[in-house]
Scaffold this motif. Structure first.
Motif, PDB file in Angstrom:
ATOM      1  N   ALA A  15      53.022 119.001  14.072  1.00  0.00           N
ATOM      2  CA  ALA A  15      54.399 119.287  14.491  1.00  0.00           C
ATOM      3  C   ALA A  15      54.643 120.779  14.701  1.00  0.00           C
ATOM      4  O   ALA A  15      55.594 121.164  15.379  1.00  0.00           O
ATOM      5  N   GLU A  16      53.804 121.627  14.139  1.00  0.00           N
ATOM      6  CA  GLU A  16      53.963 123.070  14.301  1.00  0.00           C
ATOM      7  C   GLU A  16      53.553 123.542  15.705  1.00  0.00           C
ATOM      8  O   GLU A  16      53.966 124.609  16.153  1.00  0.00           O
ATOM      9  N   ALA A  17      52.773 122.740  16.410  1.00  0.00           N
ATOM     10  CA  ALA A  17      52.265 123.125  17.731  1.00  0.00           C
ATOM     11  C   ALA A  17      53.275 122.787  18.828  1.00  0.00           C
ATOM     12  O   ALA A  17      52.981 122.081  19.781  1.00  0.00           O
ATOM     13  N   LYS A  18      54.472 123.308  18.676  1.00  0.00           N
ATOM     14  CA  LYS A  18      55.525 123.121  19.674  1.00  0.00           C
ATOM     15  C   LYS A  18      55.322 124.095  20.828  1.00  0.00           C
ATOM     16  O   LYS A  18      54.753 125.171  20.658  1.00  0.00           O
ATOM     17  N   LYS A  19      55.824 123.729  21.998  1.00  0.00           N
ATOM     18  CA  LYS A  19      55.649 124.534  23.198  1.00  0.00           C
ATOM     19  C   LYS A  19      56.089 125.977  22.998  1.00  0.00           C
ATOM     20  O   LYS A  19      55.345 126.911  23.313  1.00  0.00           O
ATOM     21  N   SER A  20      57.278 126.185  22.464  1.00  0.00           N
ATOM     22  CA  SER A  20      57.792 127.553  22.290  1.00  0.00           C
ATOM     23  C   SER A  20      56.929 128.355  21.326  1.00  0.00           C
ATOM     24  O   SER A  20      56.641 129.528  21.566  1.00  0.00           O
ATOM     25  N   LYS A  21      56.478 127.724  20.248  1.00  0.00           N
ATOM     26  CA  LYS A  21      55.642 128.404  19.253  1.00  0.00           C
ATOM     27  C   LYS A  21      54.275 128.737  19.850  1.00  0.00           C
ATOM     28  O   LYS A  21      53.745 129.832  19.643  1.00  0.00           O
ATOM     29  N   VAL A  22      53.704 127.812  20.607  1.00  0.00           N
ATOM     30  CA  VAL A  22      52.401 128.047  21.242  1.00  0.00           C
ATOM     31  C   VAL A  22      52.514 129.194  22.236  1.00  0.00           C
ATOM     32  O   VAL A  22      51.690 130.107  22.243  1.00  0.00           O
ATOM     33  N   MET A  44      48.688 119.996  33.006  1.00  0.00           N
ATOM     34  CA  MET A  44      49.603 119.916  31.866  1.00  0.00           C
ATOM     35  C   MET A  44      48.835 119.711  30.565  1.00  0.00           C
ATOM     36  O   MET A  44      47.822 119.012  30.543  1.00  0.00           O
ATOM     37  N   ILE A  45      49.359 120.319  29.505  1.00  0.00           N
ATOM     38  CA  ILE A  45      48.862 120.102  28.156  1.00  0.00           C
ATOM     39  C   ILE A  45      50.027 119.524  27.358  1.00  0.00           C
ATOM     40  O   ILE A  45      51.142 120.056  27.396  1.00  0.00           O
ATOM     41  N   ILE A  46      49.765 118.438  26.632  1.00  0.00           N
ATOM     42  CA  ILE A  46      50.801 117.796  25.832  1.00  0.00           C
ATOM     43  C   ILE A  46      50.754 118.385  24.424  1.00  0.00           C
ATOM     44  O   ILE A  46      49.726 118.357  23.755  1.00  0.00           O
ATOM     45  N   LEU A  47      51.893 118.922  23.980  1.00  0.00           N
ATOM     46  CA  LEU A  47      52.017 119.531  22.660  1.00  0.00           C
ATOM     47  C   LEU A  47      52.988 118.722  21.805  1.00  0.00           C
ATOM     48  O   LEU A  47      53.484 117.684  22.237  1.00  0.00           O
ATOM     49  N   ALA A  48      53.304 119.221  20.617  1.00  0.00           N
ATOM     50  CA  ALA A  48      54.233 118.533  19.718  1.00  0.00           C
ATOM     51  C   ALA A  48      55.653 118.637  20.268  1.00  0.00           C
ATOM     52  O   ALA A  48      56.040 119.675  20.804  1.00  0.00           O
ATOM     53  N   PRO A  49      56.433 117.567  20.141  1.00  0.00           N
ATOM     54  CA  PRO A  49      57.826 117.631  20.606  1.00  0.00           C
ATOM     55  C   PRO A  49      58.651 118.580  19.755  1.00  0.00           C
ATOM     56  O   PRO A  49      58.424 118.710  18.557  1.00  0.00           O
ATOM     57  N   ASP A  50      59.593 119.239  20.417  1.00  0.00           N
ATOM     58  CA  ASP A  50      60.480 120.171  19.734  1.00  0.00           C
ATOM     59  C   ASP A  50      61.451 119.420  18.826  1.00  0.00           C
ATOM     60  O   ASP A  50      61.811 119.888  17.765  1.00  0.00           O
ATOM     61  N   GLY A  51      61.907 118.273  19.293  1.00  0.00           N
ATOM     62  CA  GLY A  51      62.815 117.464  18.486  1.00  0.00           C
ATOM     63  C   GLY A  51      64.278 117.772  18.702  1.00  0.00           C
ATOM     64  O   GLY A  51      65.142 117.024  18.292  1.00  0.00           O
ATOM     65  N   SER A  52      64.595 118.871  19.358  1.00  0.00           N
ATOM     66  CA  SER A  52      65.994 119.250  19.514  1.00  0.00           C
ATOM     67  C   SER A  52      66.708 118.454  20.596  1.00  0.00           C
ATOM     68  O   SER A  52      67.885 118.170  20.481  1.00  0.00           O
ATOM     69  N   HIS A  53      65.998 118.082  21.660  1.00  0.00           N
ATOM     70  CA  HIS A  53      66.649 117.373  22.763  1.00  0.00           C
ATOM     71  C   HIS A  53      66.037 116.005  23.038  1.00  0.00           C
ATOM     72  O   HIS A  53      66.631 115.198  23.709  1.00  0.00           O
ATOM     73  N   GLY A  54      64.856 115.769  22.571  1.00  0.00           N
ATOM     74  CA  GLY A  54      64.197 114.502  22.801  1.00  0.00           C
ATOM     75  C   GLY A  54      63.638 114.331  24.203  1.00  0.00           C
ATOM     76  O   GLY A  54      63.196 113.268  24.576  1.00  0.00           O
ATOM     77  N   SER A  55      63.646 115.380  24.996  1.00  0.00           N
ATOM     78  CA  SER A  55      63.144 115.311  26.364  1.00  0.00           C
ATOM     79  C   SER A  55      61.631 115.460  26.377  1.00  0.00           C
ATOM     80  O   SER A  55      61.079 116.305  25.676  1.00  0.00           O
ATOM     81  N   PRO A  56      60.938 114.646  27.193  1.00  0.00           N
ATOM     82  CA  PRO A  56      59.476 114.800  27.298  1.00  0.00           C
ATOM     83  C   PRO A  56      59.065 116.182  27.784  1.00  0.00           C
ATOM     84  O   PRO A  56      57.993 116.659  27.455  1.00  0.00           O
ATOM     85  N   LYS A  57      59.911 116.850  28.566  1.00  0.00           N
ATOM     86  CA  LYS A  57      59.584 118.175  29.094  1.00  0.00           C
ATOM     87  C   LYS A  57      59.378 119.205  27.986  1.00  0.00           C
ATOM     88  O   LYS A  57      58.658 120.171  28.164  1.00  0.00           O
ATOM     89  N   LEU A  61      53.287 121.683  28.345  1.00  0.00           N
ATOM     90  CA  LEU A  61      53.000 123.043  28.767  1.00  0.00           C
ATOM     91  C   LEU A  61      52.351 122.957  30.150  1.00  0.00           C
ATOM     92  O   LEU A  61      51.230 122.482  30.299  1.00  0.00           O
ATOM     93  N   HIS A  62      53.099 123.351  31.174  1.00  0.00           N
ATOM     94  CA  HIS A  62      52.647 123.265  32.566  1.00  0.00           C
ATOM     95  C   HIS A  62      51.873 124.511  32.975  1.00  0.00           C
ATOM     96  O   HIS A  62      52.117 125.607  32.466  1.00  0.00           O
ATOM     97  N   ALA A  63      50.991 124.352  33.921  1.00  0.00           N
ATOM     98  CA  ALA A  63      50.237 125.477  34.470  1.00  0.00           C
ATOM     99  C   ALA A  63      51.187 126.549  35.001  1.00  0.00           C
ATOM    100  O   ALA A  63      50.924 127.745  34.841  1.00  0.00           O
TER     101      ALA A  63
END
Length: 113
Positions: A15-22, A44-57, A61-63
């Motif tokens: 769960a620590e591997a969120k997009k913003s943190k990465v 695309m690389i799939i990371l841990a969800p942020d949880g704040s909005h529930g959006s797959p985006k 992590l997009h190129a």
């Protein structure tokens, strides 16, 4: 985990591997090793969800967003399936590897399977 131990760094796991943190963490790293799920041919690389909005985006992590970063990495290792694939053009393969190079990485090692 072994790679992080050898390099003397603390890995982002689960769960620590969120997009913003990465994105924040890799901006200053000399060696980047991402072991995650990659989407075939989509850059695309799939990371841990942020949880704040529930959006797959929030966990993708997009190129495009990678190439907008300013990296200092000597080496990027992409241990994500299909991370070396992309769209073939006259300029080469456009995908995750190219995005990390455009962001300033000196070298990228990626998987094509």
């Amino acid at each position: 985990i072994h790679v992080a131990r050898v390099c003397g760094v603390r890995p982002l796991l689960g769960a620590e591997a969120k997009k913003s943190k990465v994105q924040d963490t890799i901006s200053n790293a000399r060696l980047i090793h991402i072991a995650a799920h990659g989407v075939d041919g989509e850059g695309m690389i799939i990371l841990a969800p942020d949880g704040s909005h529930g959006s797959p985006k929030e966990c993708i992590l997009h190129a495009d967003s990678i190439s907008d970063l300013s990296l200092k990495a000597d080496l990027v290792v992409l241990s994500a399936c299909n991370s070396g694939r992309g769209h073939v053009t006259v300029d080469g393969v456009m995908g995750l590897s190219r995005a990390f190079l455009a962001a300033g990485a000196q070298a990228v090692l990626a998987s094509v399977i």
